[in-house]
Design a protein around this motif. Structure first.
Motif, PDB file in Angstrom:
ATOM      1  N   LEU A  33      23.896   3.834  -4.001  1.00 57.34           N
ATOM      2  CA  LEU A  33      24.229   4.449  -2.754  1.00 57.34           C
ATOM      3  C   LEU A  33      24.169   5.711  -2.683  1.00 57.34           C
ATOM      4  O   LEU A  33      24.680   6.641  -3.462  1.00 57.34           O
ATOM      5  CB  LEU A  33      25.845   4.026  -2.663  1.00 57.34           C
ATOM      6  N   ILE A  72      22.934   1.902   1.183  1.00 54.00           N
ATOM      7  CA  ILE A  72      22.877   1.249  -0.035  1.00 54.00           C
ATOM      8  C   ILE A  72      21.603   0.857  -0.109  1.00 54.00           C
ATOM      9  O   ILE A  72      20.888  -0.096   0.632  1.00 54.00           O
ATOM     10  CB  ILE A  72      23.912   0.012   0.068  1.00 54.00           C
ATOM     11  N   PHE A 118      25.730   1.962   5.497  1.00 53.50           N
ATOM     12  CA  PHE A 118      27.110   1.959   4.870  1.00 53.50           C
ATOM     13  C   PHE A 118      28.022   2.706   5.616  1.00 53.50           C
ATOM     14  O   PHE A 118      27.869   4.177   5.661  1.00 53.50           O
ATOM     15  CB  PHE A 118      27.152   2.087   3.546  1.00 53.50           C
ATOM     16  N   TRP A 177      25.153   8.733  -0.645  1.00 52.35           N
ATOM     17  CA  TRP A 177      26.683   8.825   0.466  1.00 52.35           C
ATOM     18  C   TRP A 177      26.608  10.167   0.839  1.00 52.35           C
ATOM     19  O   TRP A 177      26.708  11.136   0.097  1.00 52.35           O
ATOM     20  CB  TRP A 177      27.797   8.549  -0.561  1.00 52.35           C
TER      21      TRP A 177
END
Length: 597
Positions: free
Chosen positions: A572, A506, A458, A574
């Motif tokens: 997710l 993800i 992502f 991140w």
């Protein structure tokens, strides 16, 4: 060895944009050497070639080329080209763009580094008089390029016809380095060369789908940013400025990409003449093009054959029976078919040993004479450890009595608690409890593992280019700590060089399921957040706005918990700050991810 393609020579002759170089232009070339670099026009069929600065000027170093068209064409062009404008440092366009430094002044147009005073950022500007024969084509090319909006190209920000001037404003990338500055230092590693041909072929495929060609892909037209991404400058605009054209634009751009790959693998320019600080291959074999793997030992065979398929694109090469690549799309597909090329391993330095104080070290501390003698096998003399300084006078006595009183009180309180427990009996469960009534002795995370059905890298806009090492994603949840997914390299700052808010993975759980904890193991201290999509989300979100933050933390082994279990299908992980590698850049690595209900 393969017979030299006439098409390859033709590209070299036309991609140099054969425009007149007057004496004034030569003087301007000398004056524009502030960037310290220049490039040859590339290999041409003629011997009369000259080095001129890049007309695009999209970064701190600009290299491009031109071919001397001869005195007759110079005289004809001079008679039809109006006198160039005379902008100067400090001059403002539209009361907004302040010109700072002239990068190129050539053939009736000039290129500048400027400042956008409204947005307080550096920009590049091309300036032509409205009567210039290429003014209209430049405006049209700039507006078409701006509509593409692909982040892999240096973006056109404005294209204006104002009174007697036509000017094009584009991005200025101060952290980017032209390929013409990288190649003279040595060939690129196989993974970097793979990224180069992959990103360039994909970018030019997207451009040609919109009817846009470059026709001047030289080492000076390709920039590598601090994050390791490659950006192409001068799409359509550079050809319009130079007056370049081609009957086969896709083939021209494909061969140019092949030439860049060849140079990246061998540090040699795949034409007879020297160019861009590189030695040409004309000294190796006349009339033939030698495969990269025959020029330099250790060249990746698949990339070597790929370069030949792009360069000699009028027939299969002698080293491979694969069909030639005549379009960027064919080249992109051939790159995708190659086996995965892993990036080089970056070792993380071991933490320095704990430095004890002199008092803690005593006679056996690291570096002491006794320790050194013992390590070497000899008995060695025992050195006395320096005693701590005595507390002076009444202050020392008062402190000693205070400490004694506290110890007596603590012992008394502990004895009372033990006696009370023995009299009443202890009916509490084993182990003390922490907040929320959870036993502290049970440090493990409650919950059962949730299967990760699929995962995707992502890297969204703004800042991202949509891809962050997708081939390695499965290594992040394969139950093998020895494999990992890793980010690109980022320079200067742990927050991705201040280029983007972050990147991540993800995780697709197959269907909405209960999730309470996400465990992530990194290599090096990393800052990361646990985000989740709403339970009603049926398709994988493509933007950061499609997720909500659940929790976050920093460390090498993170256990990211939700305040209460949530229901979601898409999780997710991140990353927002990356650890520093030994090679001086910042890079994140996820060795294992586990989702718990």
């Amino acid at each position: 060895m393969a017979e030299r393609s006439t098409a390859a020579v033709g590209v070299a002759e036309t991609s140099g944009e054969a425009e007149p170089l007057t004496a004034e232009a030569d003087e301007a070339h000398a004056g524009s050497a502030t960037d310290g670099h220049s490039g040859n026009s590339g290999p041409t069929a003629t011997a009369d070639t000259r080095e001129i600065p890049d007309a695009t000027g999209d970064g701190p170093h600009d290299d491009s080329t031109g071919t001397d068209a001869g005195p007759d064409s110079r005289q004809a062009e001079t008679s039809t080209t109006p006198a160039p404008p005379e902008p100067h440092s400090g001059h403002k366009l539209a009361r907004r763009y302040r010109l700072e430094e002239c990068v190129t002044r050539l053939d009736g147009f000039s290129s500048w580094r400027a400042v956008d005073e409204k947005l307080r950022r550096a920009v590049g500007v091309h300036i032509l008089p409205t009567g210039h024969p290429r003014a209209r084509p430049v405006l049209s090319a700039a507006r078409s390029s701006a509509l593409l909006g692909d982040p892999r190209f240096v973006q056109v920000l404005d294209a204006v016809e104002d009174d007697d001037l036509v000017y094009v404003v584009h991005e200025w990338l101060p952290d980017a380095t032209p390929l013409s500055d990288l190649l003279p230092a040595g060939p690129l590693p196989p993974h970097d060369a793979y990224q180069l041909v992959s990103q360039l072929s994909q970018a030019m495929t997207a451009a040609h789908r919109e009817g846009l060609a470059h026709l001047g892909l030289t080492p000076g037209a390709v920039l590598r940013t601090g994050s390791g991404q490659y950006r192409i400058r001068g799409l359509a605009v550079n050809a319009a400025l130079r007056g370049s054209s081609s009957d086969t634009p896709q083939r021209t751009d494909t061969e140019a990409i092949g030439a860049l790959l060849y140079a990246a693998l061998t540090q040699r320019w795949p034409y007879e003449e020297d160019a861009y600080g590189l030695t040409g291959v004309g000294t190796l074999a006349k009339g033939t093009l030698v495969a990269p793997e025959q020029v330099r030992a250790g060249v990746h065979r698949g990339l070597s054959q790929l370069a030949m398929r792009a360069l000699v694109n009028d027939g299969a090469t002698a080293s491979s029976h694969e069909q030639p690549c005549a379009t960027p799309e064919e080249l992109a597909k051939a790159v995708a078919a190659l086996p995965r090329i892993r990036p080089p391993e970056s070792s993380f330095g071991a933490p320095r040993p704990y430095q004890r104080t002199t008092y803690q070290q005593g006679g056996y501390g690291p570096g002491s004479p006794t320790r050194a003698a013992t390590d070497s096998g000899g008995p060695g003399p025992v050195s006395d450890a320096p005693a701590p300084p005595a507390l002076p006078g009444r202050t020392g006595k008062a402190l000693k009595w205070g400490v004694s009183a506290l110890l007596i009180a603590a012992l008394g309180l502990g004895s009372w608690q033990v006696a009370d427990t023995l009299l009443k009996g202890d009916h509490s469960p084993r182990g003390t409890t922490g907040q929320g009534g959870q036993p502290q002795g049970n440090a493990g995370v409650a919950g059962t593992p949730v299967k990760i059905v699929d995962a995707k890298d992502f890297d969204p806009l703004p800042g991202g280019n949509g891809s962050e090492n997708p081939a390695d994603v499965s290594d992040a949840y394969d139950d093998s700590p020895g494999t990992y997914w890793l980010t690109q390299r980022y320079y200067g700052r742990p927050d991705f060089g201040n280029l983007k808010p972050g990147v991540g993975l993800i995780l697709d759980l197959g269907k909405p399921q209960q999730v309470s904890t996400v465990k992530v193991d990194f290599m090096g201290r990393t800052t990361a957040d646990f985000l989740a999509a709403p339970s009603s989300t049926a398709t994988m979100p493509g933007t950061l706005a499609g997720f909500s933050k659940v929790s976050g933390g920093a460390g090498e082994h993170l256990t990211l918990k939700a305040k209460k279990p949530i229901k979601t299908r898409y999780v997710l992980v991140w990353l927002t700050k990356l650890p520093l590698s030994d090679d001086g850049n910042y890079r994140g690595r996820i060795t294992e991810i586990q989702v718990l209900s």
